[in-house]
Structures are given as structure tokens and as C-alpha cells.
Design a protein around this motif. Sequence first.
Motif, short mmCIF file in Angstrom:
data_model
loop_
_atom_site.label_atom_id
_atom_site.label_comp_id
_atom_site.label_asym_id
_atom_site.label_seq_id
_atom_site.Cartn_x
_atom_site.Cartn_y
_atom_site.Cartn_z
N GLY A 163 37.61 13.50 26.33
CA GLY A 163 37.01 13.64 27.64
C GLY A 163 36.18 12.46 28.10
N TYR A 164 36.39 11.30 27.49
CA TYR A 164 35.68 10.09 27.90
C TYR A 164 36.68 9.04 28.36
N ALA A 254 31.58 9.87 30.29
CA ALA A 254 32.18 11.20 30.17
C ALA A 254 32.85 11.60 31.48
N ASN A 257 35.32 17.18 32.49
CA ASN A 257 35.66 18.24 31.54
C ASN A 257 35.47 17.80 30.09
N ALA A 258 34.55 16.88 29.87
CA ALA A 258 34.39 16.30 28.53
C ALA A 258 34.04 17.34 27.48
N LEU A 261 37.05 19.54 26.53
CA LEU A 261 38.08 18.80 25.82
C LEU A 261 37.69 18.52 24.38
#
Length: 275
Positions: A163-164, A254, A257-258, A261
Motif C-alpha cells: 500500500g505504499y 502511503a 488503502n495502505a 493491503l
Amino acid sequence: MTDDTTEQLAPHAIERLKGLRSQGSHEGIFTSDLSVNEFVMVRKANFEPLGLVVGSCIYHMGIQYGNWNQNMEMDVLSQAMYQARELAMSRMEQEAILLQADGIVGVRLEVKRMEWDQDILEFMAIGTAIAHRSGASGFKGVGGKPFTSDLSGQDFWMLLQAGYRPMEMVMGSCVYHVAHQSFLKSMGNIGRNTEMEQFTQAMYDARELAMERMQHEAQEAQADGITGVQLHEGSHNWKPHIIEFFAVGTAVKAMDNADALVDALRPQLVIPVND
């Protein structure tokens, strides 16, 4: 394509780039220094390699002398090393812009001394320009330019899975003169176990300056953190007691949705098959 983008690129570089793929096109070929494993993982992350992008700068280093018995930063040399790398990185980015890339992965920075003059160094930035296969926006780096990253293809895939996204390759440089010890102090250390406090302090201070400058670049990019930080030391054949400390890493941010995930990730067993 703007005049500002192409004015610093060699004509042969522009001609070479015309034969490569650009974002959303399958005409031409792609070139890459990615390994087969990295190539597969970049495509698995829904990105396509476009072409190998290169930036070069040959730079004449200024003159500065350090006090024999004083720890001190060599400001002239620190500035020269930083500016030369920035010029090489900028020209590499310009090539990626011509390919309409979203970013550059696997960036490596190389420095070598030119044989014809001890005060001249060549700086090179090399990486593989990539673009999202769907043309989705939102992967560009700072200021809408292609992101830069020294992450491998595998690390790039894992970063996105967590998510990054990479923002830019950040760096800090410090060229430092390490003071000499007096003759009496050197003689007093013969045969003894003892810390060389003056040397320890110099090395510590120089590393901290390089790290601080790298962190400042990440803050300017509004990143959440830096991954894959590396610390390099080198003298580049300067006079004794002069050394460069170079800190480099990839600033990341991020995505929305980090948390979801990274929570969904599961460890996987990987068995290497290389000799």
C-alpha cells in the motif's frame, strides 16, 4: 515535449529514445537493465518497462583546504558532489519524461575519476523507465514528474502490495576533513587499547550531516518515510583524511488503502534456485 526538457540532452540520446516505447504504445522496443526476475515482478505490479534512461555529468571539483588539526566539513566539495549528482539525476528524469514514464526503478548512481585530470569526476544515473499498463494516474512523483527509486523490481512489487508508492530517490552528501593527531598524541597511543575520540567524533558528525540532508529531502517531498537507506563512504582519491559520506534511499508515501493491503499480506516461502 518542451524545449526545457530536451535542451540538456544530447541529440543522440533523443534519437535513441525515439526508437523506444512510450506510455500506452507498443511500437518500438524496450530496453532495461532489470534482471529476468525483476522484469517479471515489475510486470506483475501492472507496470511495463519502456527503456533504459541515463543521465551524465562530468564535473570539475573546486579547491578547498582543511586545517591540519581540525575536524571540519569541506563545504565546497560537499556542494560539488551534490550538484553533480543532481544534474545527472535530472537528465535521467528528462529522458523518462520523453518516454511519458510514470517512474524509474533500479536507479544506481556511479562516480568515477577521469584519468586525464585528478579534479574531474564523471557522475552517472542509470535506471529503467516504467509506466502503468492501464495508464492509471496517481503514480507520478513530486511535482508530477516521474518518480525515481533505487528499489529492485521485487522490492517495488512488494512496496505496492503493502500500500505504499515511491516518491523520489533522496540523498545527502557530506565531504569531511578528519583532523590529524598530534605527534605526541600518536606516540602516547603506541601499544595501548584506546578509542581515537577525535576520529570517532569526525566520522559520527559527517554521517549525521549526510543522513540529516537525506531526511530533509524526504520531508520536502512530503513523504512518510525512506526505505532501503544505504550509507556509502569514499575518498575518490582526494588527499588523506578527506572522505565523503553519502546517504541515499527511496522516499515513499502511503496510499489510501495502505492499512488494509498490508494487513492482507501473508508470508510466502521462497526457495532460491540460483547456483
